[in-house]
Enzyme design. Structure first.
Site, short mmCIF file in Angstrom:
data_model
loop_
_atom_site.label_atom_id
_atom_site.label_comp_id
_atom_site.label_asym_id
_atom_site.label_seq_id
_atom_site.Cartn_x
_atom_site.Cartn_y
_atom_site.Cartn_z
N TYR A 197 3.70 8.14 3.47
CA TYR A 197 2.94 7.10 2.77
C TYR A 197 2.01 7.75 1.75
CZ TYR A 197 -0.64 3.58 1.89
OH TYR A 197 -1.51 2.73 1.28
N SER A 200 3.93 8.98 -1.18
CA SER A 200 4.38 7.90 -2.07
C SER A 200 3.26 7.43 -2.99
CB SER A 200 4.91 6.72 -1.24
OG SER A 200 3.86 6.03 -0.58
#
Length: 325
Positions: A197, A200
Site C-alpha cells: 500500500y 502504491s
C-alpha cells in the site's frame, strides 16, 4: 569522470548551504504572498462539474457533500450503486444542481473511460477529477501467502488514478481544471504492515508530481497526503491489528472540508491533519529515531492474520475485509 564527481561531492553541499541561507527566506516570502492571494481569490464552484471516485461513503461521500454545498454538479463513481444513489440524493438536497451516479471499478480501463464519457455526455465538460479510490492488504509481508493478491493494490491505487486521469486530461485542459489526488502519509512515512500500500502511494505521488511538471499551468494538481481519518478503513479492528489504536483520528467530514478548501484556493499540497507535517520533519531529520519507533510498532503488534482493506470509502466488510469505494 571520477574527478568530476569528487568535485561535485564537495561543491554541491556548499552551494546548497548558500542557497538555503540566502534564497530560502525569499521563497518563504513568495509563498506567503501567494497564500494571501489565494485566500482571497477562491474558485467559484457553482455549475462546475466534479468527478469523484470512491464516492459511496467515507471521505468520498463527504467530498460530494462539500462540493454540493458550493453548487457543483457531481459525477459520483463507485462499485456500490445503491449507496451512491443515497449520496447523490443528499448531495442534491444540500445544493448540487445535479448528481449523476456511475457504477464502475477504477481498476478497469474501460470503466474509467466510461465514467469520463458519461460526464461529458451529461454535462459537456469536466472541471475537476478527484482520484479518491484505494485499496490495501494489512499484514507483515513475510506472512503473506499469495503475493499476486497485491496486484489489486497497484491496479486501484496507482493505475486507477492513472486511467481516470488519462481519459479526463483533454477535457480538464479545455476547462483549465484541477486534479485532486487523495494520497497517504504512507507515501513518505513507511508504516509497518502495509508495505505494498505504501509503495502504491509513493508511485501515485511520483506520477502526479511528474505530471504537474509536464502540464505546467494547463491543469492544477492538488496532492493530498492523509494521516489517520475516521472512516471504515480506520476501524478498531484495523487499528488494533496494525498496533496504531493510540493514534488520534480526524473525522471524514472535517477532512473533506480541508481538501475542498485547499483545492478551490489552488493549493498544490495538503497534509491532513496538519500535525503530520511535524512527522515529516522527524522522518527527514531524525531517521534513526523514527526507524526505532516503527520497529517498536512491529515488535509489539499482535500476531496477525492477514486483513484486506480498501480505502474506497466504506464497502461492507467483515473483520478481514475493509474497503473504501
Amino acid at each position: 569522470m571520477d574527478l568530476l564527481h569528487k568535485l561535485l561531492n564537495i561543491l554541491f553541499p556548499i552551494v546548497s548551504i548558500v542557497l538555503f541561507v540566502f534564497v530560502f527566506p525569499i521563497l518563504l516570502l513568495f509563498r506567503l504572498l501567494r497564500f494571501c492571494v489565494r485566500f482571497v481569490l477562491r474558485e467559484n464552484l457553482a455549475g462546475k462539474v466534479v468527478i469523484i471516485t470512491g464516492a459511496s461513503s467515507g471521505i468520498g461521500e463527504h467530498l460530494a457533500y462539500e462540493y454540493a454545498r458550493r453548487g457543483a454538479n457531481l459525477v459520483l463513481v463507485a462499485r456500490r450503486e445503491e449507496l451512491l444513489a443515497t449520496v447523490a440524493k443528499k448531495a442534491m438536497e444540500i445544493g448540487s444542481p445535479e448528481a449523476v451516479v456511475v457504477k464502475a471499478d477504477v481498476s478497469k480501463l474501460l470503466d474509467c473511460k466510461r465514467f469520463v464519457d458519461e460526464a461529458i455526455k451529461h454535462f459537456g465538460k469536466v472541471d475537476c477529477l478527484i482520484n479518491n479510490a484505494g485499496t490495501g492488504i494489512l499484514g507483515l509481508f513475510e506472512d503473506q501467502l499469495c503475493i499476486t493478491d497485491h496486484a489489486s493494490i497497484m491496479d486501484i491505487n496507482f493505475w486507477g488514478s492513472v486511467y481516470a486521469t488519462h481519459f479526463a486530461l483533454p477535457h480538464l485542459k479545455k476547462s483549465k481544471g484541477r486534479i485532486v489526488v487523495i494520497g497517504s502519509c504512507g507515501g513518505w512515512f513507511a508504516t509497518p504492515r502495509v508495505s505494498v500500500y505504501n509503495a502504491s502511494k509513493v508511485a501515485q505521488q511520483s506520477f502526479f508530481e511528474t505530471l504537474r511538471i509536464e502540464l505546467g499551468s494547463d491543469i492544477g494538481i492538488t496532492m493530498v497526503t492523509l494521516g489517520m481519518i475516521d472512516t471504515p478503513l480506520a476501524s478498531d479492528d484495523f487499528l488494533t491489528e496494525a498496533n496504531l489504536k493510540w493514534l488520534p483520528k480526524e473525522t471524514a467530514e472535517e477532512c473533506a472540508k480541508a481538501i475542498v478548501s485547499s483545492a478551490i484556493r489552488g493549493v498544490e499540497y495538503l497534509t491532513y491533519p496538519g500535525w503530520m507535517y511535524a512527522i515529516f520533519l522527524w522522518v527527514i531529520l531524525l531517521p534513526d529515531l523514527m526507524y526505532l519507533l516503527r520497529r517498536f510498532i512491529v515488535l509489539t503488534s499482535p500476531k496477525a492474520s492477514l486483513k484486506k482493506w480498501e480505502s474506497q470509502n466504506g464497502n461492507s466488510f467483515h473483520p478481514l475485509d475493509l474497503k473504501h469505494e
